[in-house]
Design an enzyme around this catalytic site. Sequence first.
Site, short mmCIF file in Angstrom:
data_model
loop_
_atom_site.label_atom_id
_atom_site.label_comp_id
_atom_site.label_asym_id
_atom_site.label_seq_id
_atom_site.Cartn_x
_atom_site.Cartn_y
_atom_site.Cartn_z
N TYR A 243 -2.30 -21.41 33.59
CA TYR A 243 -1.74 -22.02 32.52
C TYR A 243 -2.22 -23.79 31.82
O TYR A 243 -1.95 -23.60 31.04
CB TYR A 243 -0.03 -22.31 33.01
N ASN B 271 0.98 -21.40 24.65
CA ASN B 271 2.69 -21.02 25.69
C ASN B 271 3.49 -20.71 25.05
O ASN B 271 4.24 -21.76 25.16
CB ASN B 271 2.09 -20.28 26.68
N GLU B 272 4.53 -19.26 23.99
CA GLU B 272 5.63 -19.93 24.05
C GLU B 272 6.11 -21.34 23.18
O GLU B 272 6.68 -21.79 23.79
CB GLU B 272 6.91 -20.01 25.11
N ARG C 97 11.29 -10.54 15.54
CA ARG C 97 10.49 -9.88 15.78
C ARG C 97 10.11 -8.99 14.05
O ARG C 97 11.56 -8.55 13.92
CB ARG C 97 10.62 -8.46 16.70
N GLU D 147 3.62 -11.71 30.33
CA GLU D 147 4.85 -12.20 31.18
C GLU D 147 5.76 -10.61 31.80
O GLU D 147 6.57 -10.63 30.50
CB GLU D 147 5.67 -13.41 31.50
N TYR E 283 5.16 -11.81 36.19
CA TYR E 283 5.54 -13.42 36.62
C TYR E 283 5.66 -12.69 38.18
O TYR E 283 7.31 -12.72 38.19
CB TYR E 283 6.09 -13.94 35.69
#
Length: 435
Positions: free
Chosen positions: A76, A144-145, A191, A247, A279
């Site tokens: 990361y 990331n997120e 989504r 993840e 993860y």
Amino acid sequence: MRSALLTCAIAGLTAVHAIPTIKAKGSKFFTSEGNQFFVKGIAYQLVPDDPLLDAKQCKLDADLMKEIGTNSIRVYHVDPEGDHDECMKTFEDAGIYLWLDLDTFDTQIEQNSPHWNETQLQAFQKVMDGFHQYDNLAGFFVGNEVITKENGTLSAPFVKAAARDLKSYRDSKGYRKIPVGYSAADIAINRPMLQNFLACGSNSSESIDFFALNTYSWCGDSSYSTSGYNKRVEEAKDYPVPIFISETGCNTVPPRDFADQAAVFGKQMSEVYSGAMVYEWIQEANNYGIISYGPKVDPESPNAPPDGFPRSGKPTPVDPDFANLSKQWKTLNPTGIKESDYKPTATAPACPSYTSAAELQWLVNGNDLPTVGATYQASASATQSSATPTGGSNNGEGQPSATPKQGLSPGSPVREVQGMGLGLFGVLLGFFWWM
Ligand SMILES: *[C@@H]1O[C@H](CO)[C@@H](O)[C@H](O)[C@H]1NC(C)=O
Ligand SMILES: *[C@@H]1O[C@H](CO)[C@@H](O)[C@H](O)[C@H]1NC(C)=O
Ligand SMILES: *[C@@H]1O[C@H](CO)[C@@H](O)[C@H](O)[C@H]1NC(C)=O
Ligand SMILES: *[C@@H]1O[C@H](CO)[C@@H](O)[C@H](O)[C@H]1NC(C)=O
């Protein structure tokens, strides 16, 4: 003559032993040898700063990862100034690829008062400069997120702009076409609009090269349908670029049996998804580790890590989780399709329209991307229809991502809002333009 022959022989040997590179074609990954590539990965961030500097540690970990069939790690954060040659070589020798987040320690794209500026661009470029030359560098994440709140979608255009600019930088430098993608938190209400937005539009230079999902929806004695994985596949079956799980490994029902891996690499799912990353490698306070470097120590003792979990040394399996994952992966080796037999057919999805419905929110309209240096400004005069996005389906079952954020591991830090009043979001829904 003789030395020329020798040179050829050595060159030949090198060519034979080099690890094939990875590229995206259509909705799949392929090796430079023409085989489809499925990610079998593990999140690897032992320390908050840069886990790819300690060559001895990389070797200890790579050897054990190789034993269970790992072909990828995800890191990361790295320090682009560091010397990564030895660690990268060690992982290459073990057949392990790196998927690397480009943001450094304080340059990630923010969900609140999002922006994409020159400082961030240059920081991302430096990481790309530092890693593009490694054949086992498989892909880059521009974030990331970034979006963790159900209504955080206003930052999506900044994520897409980052992908556009890093791809353009990659090409301008003549680097190989290393895929540039995004790793999303699994937020049911967005989504599939987020994944569609990042890949939509007629200009693929402005879209991500792959999408990846952090999902913790398969817990304990679950199944393909209970977990919602079937819906994820349905949402992705016409997706034009590769998609995989970046993840996974819900730990709310211990011990973990990683039964979801059988689904991911099984027939139904592997035709659409390109694998998964578990993860995580190291055991720490969040309790997701599959190895430890020894028992937890008193955080007050001399040189103890802040959380008491040793962060280097000989990796020792945390069982039964480690053994269970190993058992799963041993039997799961999809071969997919040869590149030569693969003719991509999927086209870019439609860009989702604005909607503020309670269970289905997408607060961006169209596909306008900010230029570098742009911030956004909410518009008081804007009125938006709540058109339902095409292809949207919220099942309400999948659990929103419970991405682990404790410990020293860097799930994306969620920062507090600064400057820009968040109240504006509530009142002036959604419409914004680039300055
Ligand atoms: C970019 O944004 C960051 C805050 O995230 C700020 O510290 C930096 O000064 C900005 N850079 C430019 C060139 O405006
Ligand atoms: C596609 O996007 C790239 C990057 O923004 C841009 O340089 C290029 O001109 C665009 N191509 C077309 C046909 O608009
Ligand atoms: C996982 O570990 C438990 C405890 O050792 C064991 O009972 C179970 O069979 C294992 N599951 C798999 C899928 O290997
Ligand atoms: C987003 O959600 C937060 C609560 O989590 C709320 O305060 C804020 O007003 C919401 N913003 C929008 C644009 O709906």
